[in-house]
Design an enzyme around this catalytic site. Structure first.
Site, PDB file in Angstrom:
ATOM      1  N   SER A 192       1.661  -9.811  -1.046  1.00 38.41           N
ATOM      2  CA  SER A 192       1.312  -8.397  -0.877  1.00 38.41           C
ATOM      3  C   SER A 192       1.675  -7.827   0.488  1.00 38.41           C
ATOM      4  CB  SER A 192      -0.184  -8.206  -1.129  1.00 38.41           C
ATOM      5  OG  SER A 192      -0.949  -9.073  -0.312  1.00 38.41           O
ATOM      6  N   LYS A 251       0.806  -1.221   0.000  1.00 32.58           N
ATOM      7  CA  LYS A 251       0.000   0.000   0.000  1.00 32.58           C
ATOM      8  C   LYS A 251       0.839   1.270   0.000  1.00 32.58           C
ATOM      9  CE  LYS A 251      -4.437  -1.536   1.742  1.00 32.58           C
ATOM     10  NZ  LYS A 251      -4.236  -2.967   2.081  1.00 32.58           N
ATOM     11  N   GLU A 308      -9.965   7.162   3.861  1.00 38.97           N
ATOM     12  CA  GLU A 308     -10.832   6.284   4.636  1.00 38.97           C
ATOM     13  C   GLU A 308     -10.099   4.964   4.798  1.00 38.97           C
ATOM     14  OE1 GLU A 308     -11.470   6.305   1.257  1.00 38.97           O
ATOM     15  OE2 GLU A 308     -11.167   4.153   1.018  1.00 38.97           O
TER      16      GLU A 308
HETATM   17  C1  PLP Z   1      -5.092  -3.987   1.646  1.00 33.87           C
HETATM   18  C2  PLP Z   1      -4.384  -5.245   1.350  1.00 33.87           C
HETATM   19  C3  PLP Z   1      -4.776  -6.074   0.280  1.00 33.87           C
HETATM   20  C4  PLP Z   1      -5.990  -5.817  -0.560  1.00 33.87           C
HETATM   21  O1  PLP Z   1      -5.970  -4.638  -1.299  1.00 33.87           O
HETATM   22  P1  PLP Z   1      -5.762  -4.644  -2.867  1.00 33.87           P
HETATM   23  O2  PLP Z   1      -6.070  -3.243  -3.250  1.00 33.87           O
HETATM   24  O3  PLP Z   1      -6.705  -5.637  -3.461  1.00 33.87           O
HETATM   25  O4  PLP Z   1      -4.345  -5.013  -3.134  1.00 33.87           O
HETATM   26  C5  PLP Z   1      -4.024  -7.196   0.018  1.00 33.87           C
HETATM   27  N1  PLP Z   1      -2.946  -7.520   0.769  1.00 33.87           N
HETATM   28  C6  PLP Z   1      -2.548  -6.757   1.809  1.00 33.87           C
HETATM   29  C7  PLP Z   1      -1.357  -7.176   2.590  1.00 33.87           C
HETATM   30  C8  PLP Z   1      -3.249  -5.602   2.134  1.00 33.87           C
HETATM   31  O5  PLP Z   1      -2.849  -4.847   3.170  1.00 33.87           O
END
Ligand code: PLP
Length: 401
Positions: A386, A98, A120
């Site tokens: 992610s 993010k 938000e």
């Molecule tokens: C917020 C988050 C997501 C989901 O958000 P996307 O916009 O779909 O990428 C996925 N993995 C992690 C670790 C997150 O913090």
């Protein structure tokens, strides 16, 4: 590093009207028009400016810690009798992808002369990433968050406060993410001149989905380069990523959309099961509609009311997907799978024990589908990891087998 903001002519990327196929657009109240229009008119020019790119790249390098490694997971590969690489977004500052987007947007906000940042947040991850860059730049930060979420996500609320943000409870409706979004939009309407609204995924009115995808596209930019170094080929056979709103997946897919030999795999949260009534598998359950000012696929009742989603991972607990993903789904360019809460938990434990990496529960959904892809020994697969799982320890431990 090149953040590839000049090259958008894939037919899977946004068109000049702000649409991906049938999806996208800006379904905004008239009072929001000046804000969104200012952004739309300026975002590409700002992103193309070499001085902007240099500032973005140097912060990604020295503050976020990019490039994030592309790690060959040998024990995981052995288990699935294939070649599996992990794109380590979990190693970024603040623990997930993010921050790539919030760094980009805060630099853009500064170029637009904004003094005040609003956002938000549901689980608090985007709120923390936003509070972080506001501290970095010394800008005022207001984060709207449902009162129910404030109770559920106390550690992230504490982080935001420590970083200097004001956390404002949204007390209407279900007191969760969509109510926080309404409050943020109301704030933006009332403060059109000095305020920038940082949206955390590839959702919202045009140009947000495109802008966020471009900031996140550094992920696939790096994958191509790193895979070439490691295997001699830029193109994997599969790229797998989880999809909440879809920003890590958009980043991981961005530079592969025209490489049709690369199978793009999006994994949604099935919760307790797609047909259980407790799910967030939007592509399977959703119909076209408007959410967050964008036309896309969303889970809704027959009369268009949003259906509350469910997932064990807060980041996937969203009733829509961004318009880019709605188009990838409808066009068949990406395959959409889903993983249940239990599959994700099992995959999280598996990665921990095989590789010594505790993944975020969101990322564990992507890992959970390795078993369903019927991988060949020669196949090269990249999984977008992610985020890291520290924030999910309590949930993991509660379900410890
Ligand atoms: C917020 C988050 C997501 C989901 O958000 P996307 O916009 O779909 O990428 C996925 N993995 C992690 C670790 C997150 O913090």
């Amino acid at each position: 590093m090149d953040i590839a903001i000049n090259t958008s002519q894939s037919r899977y990327h946004v068109n000049e009207k702000g649409y991906y196929g049938d999806f996208g657009g800006a379904y905004i109240p008239e009072m929001l028009y000046p804000n969104v229009e200012e952004l739309r008119e300026n975002y590409l020019n700002i992103m193309r400016d070499p001085a902007f790119q240099q500032e973005f790249e140097s912060l990604l390098r020295d503050y976020v810690g990019r490039p994030s490694p592309l790690y060959f997971a040998s024990r995981l590969s052995e288990k699935y009798n294939s070649k599996i690489f992990l794109k380590r977004e979990d190693l970024n500052h603040t623990g997930a992808h993010k921050i790539n987007n919030t760094i980009g947007q805060i630099l853009l906000a500064k170029r637009l002369g904004k003094k005040r940042i609003i956002a938000e947040t549901g689980a608090g991850q985007h709120g923390v990433a936003t509070a972080t860059v506001c501290a970095l730049m010394g800008l005022e930060c207001i984060v709207y968050m449902g009162s129910v979420d404030i109770q559920r996500q106390a550690p992230n609320v504490a982080r935001m406060k420590m970083l200097g943000a004001t956390v404002v409870p949204a007390t209407s409706g279900s007191q969760t993410l969509k109510d926080a979004t309404n409050e943020a939009i109301r704030d933006w309407i009332n403060n059109p001149v000095d305020t920038h609204y940082i949206i955390g995924s590839v959702v919202g009115p045009h140009p947000y989905p495109d802008m966020v995808a471009r900031f996140q596209s550094v992920i696939s930019e790096e994958i191509k380069k790193q895979l070439t170094e490691k295997t001699g080929k830029a193109l994997p056979d599969y790229v797998i990523a989880c999809v909440g709103g879809g920003s890590n997946a958009a980043g991981a897919f961005f530079h592969f959309t025209d490489d049709e030999s690369v199978q793009l795999v999006a994994v949604e949260a099935a919760g307790k099961g797609v047909d259980s009534g407790f799910s967030a598998a939007t592509s399977q359950l959703g119909k076209p509609g408007v959410i967050h000012a964008s036309k896309t696929l969303l889970m809704q009742t027959d009369d268009g009311q949003i259906v509350e989603p469910h997932s064990i991972s807060a980041g996937l607990d969203y009733p829509g997907v961004g318009p880019f993903h709605a188009h990838l789904y409808e066009s068949g360019r990406a395959v959409f799978l889903n993983a249940t809460d239990n599959e994700a938990l099992a995959a999280g434990y598996e990665l921990s024990l095989l590789e010594g990496i505790i993944p975020a529960l969101e990322s564990a959904h992507a890992l959970a589908k390795l078993k369903d892809l019927q991988l060949n020994p020669e196949d090269v697969t990249v999984v977008c990891l992610s985020g890291r799982g520290d924030k999910d320890l309590e949930t993991y431990i509660k379900h410890l087998k």
